[in-house]
Design a protein around this motif. Sequence first.
Motif, mmCIF file in Angstrom:
data_model
loop_
_atom_site.group_PDB
_atom_site.id
_atom_site.type_symbol
_atom_site.label_atom_id
_atom_site.label_comp_id
_atom_site.label_asym_id
_atom_site.label_seq_id
_atom_site.Cartn_x
_atom_site.Cartn_y
_atom_site.Cartn_z
ATOM 1 N N ALA A 122 8.401 -19.763 7.678
ATOM 2 C CA ALA A 122 8.033 -21.174 7.924
ATOM 3 C C ALA A 122 6.776 -21.532 7.121
ATOM 4 O O ALA A 122 5.911 -20.691 6.891
ATOM 5 N N TRP B 249 27.643 -28.699 0.389
ATOM 6 C CA TRP B 249 26.755 -29.086 -0.717
ATOM 7 C C TRP B 249 26.541 -27.912 -1.662
ATOM 8 O O TRP B 249 26.585 -28.072 -2.877
ATOM 9 N N SER C 127 16.531 -20.147 0.418
ATOM 10 C CA SER C 127 17.188 -19.792 1.668
ATOM 11 C C SER C 127 16.100 -19.792 2.745
ATOM 12 O O SER C 127 15.243 -20.681 2.719
ATOM 13 N N ASP D 96 24.499 -36.582 -6.314
ATOM 14 C CA ASP D 96 24.473 -36.343 -4.864
ATOM 15 C C ASP D 96 25.173 -35.012 -4.635
ATOM 16 O O ASP D 96 26.243 -34.768 -5.230
ATOM 17 N N GLY E 218 16.975 -31.240 -4.923
ATOM 18 C CA GLY E 218 15.949 -31.455 -3.885
ATOM 19 C C GLY E 218 14.589 -31.769 -4.482
ATOM 20 O O GLY E 218 13.547 -31.515 -3.876
ATOM 21 N N PHE F 167 25.382 -28.769 4.676
ATOM 22 C CA PHE F 167 24.689 -27.897 3.716
ATOM 23 C C PHE F 167 25.641 -26.942 2.970
ATOM 24 O O PHE F 167 25.538 -26.765 1.758
ATOM 25 N N THR G 162 12.805 -34.338 -5.011
ATOM 26 C CA THR G 162 11.846 -35.261 -4.397
ATOM 27 C C THR G 162 11.270 -34.678 -3.106
ATOM 28 O O THR G 162 10.448 -35.315 -2.458
ATOM 29 N N GLY G 163 11.728 -33.476 -2.707
ATOM 30 C CA GLY G 163 11.309 -32.903 -1.432
ATOM 31 C C GLY G 163 10.059 -32.040 -1.545
ATOM 32 O O GLY G 163 9.473 -31.892 -2.624
ATOM 33 N N LEU H 72 17.792 -33.530 -10.286
ATOM 34 C CA LEU H 72 18.918 -34.245 -9.677
ATOM 35 C C LEU H 72 18.359 -35.104 -8.546
ATOM 36 O O LEU H 72 17.764 -34.571 -7.603
ATOM 37 N N ALA I 231 17.850 -27.849 -0.659
ATOM 38 C CA ALA I 231 18.422 -29.089 -0.113
ATOM 39 C C ALA I 231 17.890 -29.314 1.295
ATOM 40 O O ALA I 231 17.339 -28.405 1.919
ATOM 41 N N ALA I 232 18.087 -30.524 1.754
ATOM 42 C CA ALA I 232 17.633 -30.907 3.089
ATOM 43 C C ALA I 232 18.370 -30.097 4.160
ATOM 44 O O ALA I 232 19.487 -29.628 3.941
ATOM 45 N N GLY J 14 10.950 -28.839 -3.853
ATOM 46 C CA GLY J 14 11.484 -29.193 -5.163
ATOM 47 C C GLY J 14 10.432 -29.843 -6.050
ATOM 48 O O GLY J 14 10.319 -29.520 -7.241
#
Length: 286
Positions: free
Chosen positions: A139, A81, A102, A51, A7, A78, A9-10, A30, A72-73, A13
């Motif tokens: 959040a 993944w 999480s 991926d 993740g 999920f 690029t998020g 990754l 991850a997205a 991450g």
Amino acid sequence: MMILVTGATGTNGREVVNRLIAAGQAVRALVRDPPKARELADAGAELVRGDLGDAASLKAAFSGADAAFFVAAVDARFVGWFRNFLDGALATGKQLRIVKFSGMGSSVDSPAEIMRQHGQTDEVLAASGLPYTILRPNAFYQNMLWSAQSIKEQGAFYLPMGNARQSLVDVRDIANVASRVLTTGGYEGKAYDITGPESLSYHDVAKTLSAVLGKPVKYVEVPAAAAVDAMLKTGMPEWNARAVGELYTAFVERGYAEITSAIEEITGRAPTSFEQFARDHASVFQ
Ligand SMILES: NC(=O)c1ccc[n+]([C@@H]2O[C@H](COP(=O)([O-])OP(=O)(O)OC[C@H]3O[C@@H](n4cnc5c(N)ncnc54)[C@H](OP(=O)(O)O)[C@@H]3O)[C@@H](O)[C@H]2O)c1
């Protein structure tokens, strides 16, 4: 030490990669599309194409890694993944340190599917025999950036959050926690609820944004169904819109206003206030 980050690029991450590089660690990111991740390579990360849906790509990505960070997205796939990721870690035969992202409220019994996915994968990790740490943030302040356009253009943001209060948290503080836990021993076998320093309603958020931006910003309460419709109109896949709608409802019904000391305990620094976040991002909302 070589640390694999998913993740990368998020929102989270990317921050974790930067913290680890600043701390002098070797980072392997990754990514699905290396040319789109140039920024990470320029910052000093090694890029590996992979991926989370492709188990073989993960086995290769783990080669030579000593620790790994999983984020991850939000996605219907999920759980699969995460299983692929864990299989990749286990296939190395090493006691790799795994830090998993999480969410606060994660539980196999949650009424919200995203929280059930996290609950289920947290349990799979805990049973894996690997040294692990689970990070469960509330959040993010950064979610307000999704409303930047309406705040800029209309001085308003629209959410189905009623009067619920949440101990919202800054992604930059979570990344400091992740970096510390990945690079230092002593956090194994633990799960941390990670919160900011205050419990805020979205009326409080609007008040702080108004003061910092020097213009009125209004929180407009909308029904959950209207928020789901609005997400669908932006092109969000149906599963995602429904799952995020369920989360909003869980937040309103259950609250999530508890404040924890995890950020201070782990990083030695006080958590960032929402006011500071607003100042740091004022140009985005103005
Ligand atoms: N928003 C909140 O307030 C909140 C609070 C607590 C917990 N969470 C949890 O935080 C997580 C999301 O974190 P985030 O906001 O940092 O994520 P994000 O910004 O949405 O980024 C998602 C990352 O996943 C990657 N990705 C997507 N599909 C992939 C695939 N098939 N294989 C490999 N990588 C893939 C994306 O890469 P590409 O660049 O290739 O798309 C991107 O790097 C979720 O688990 C959510 O439940 C969120």
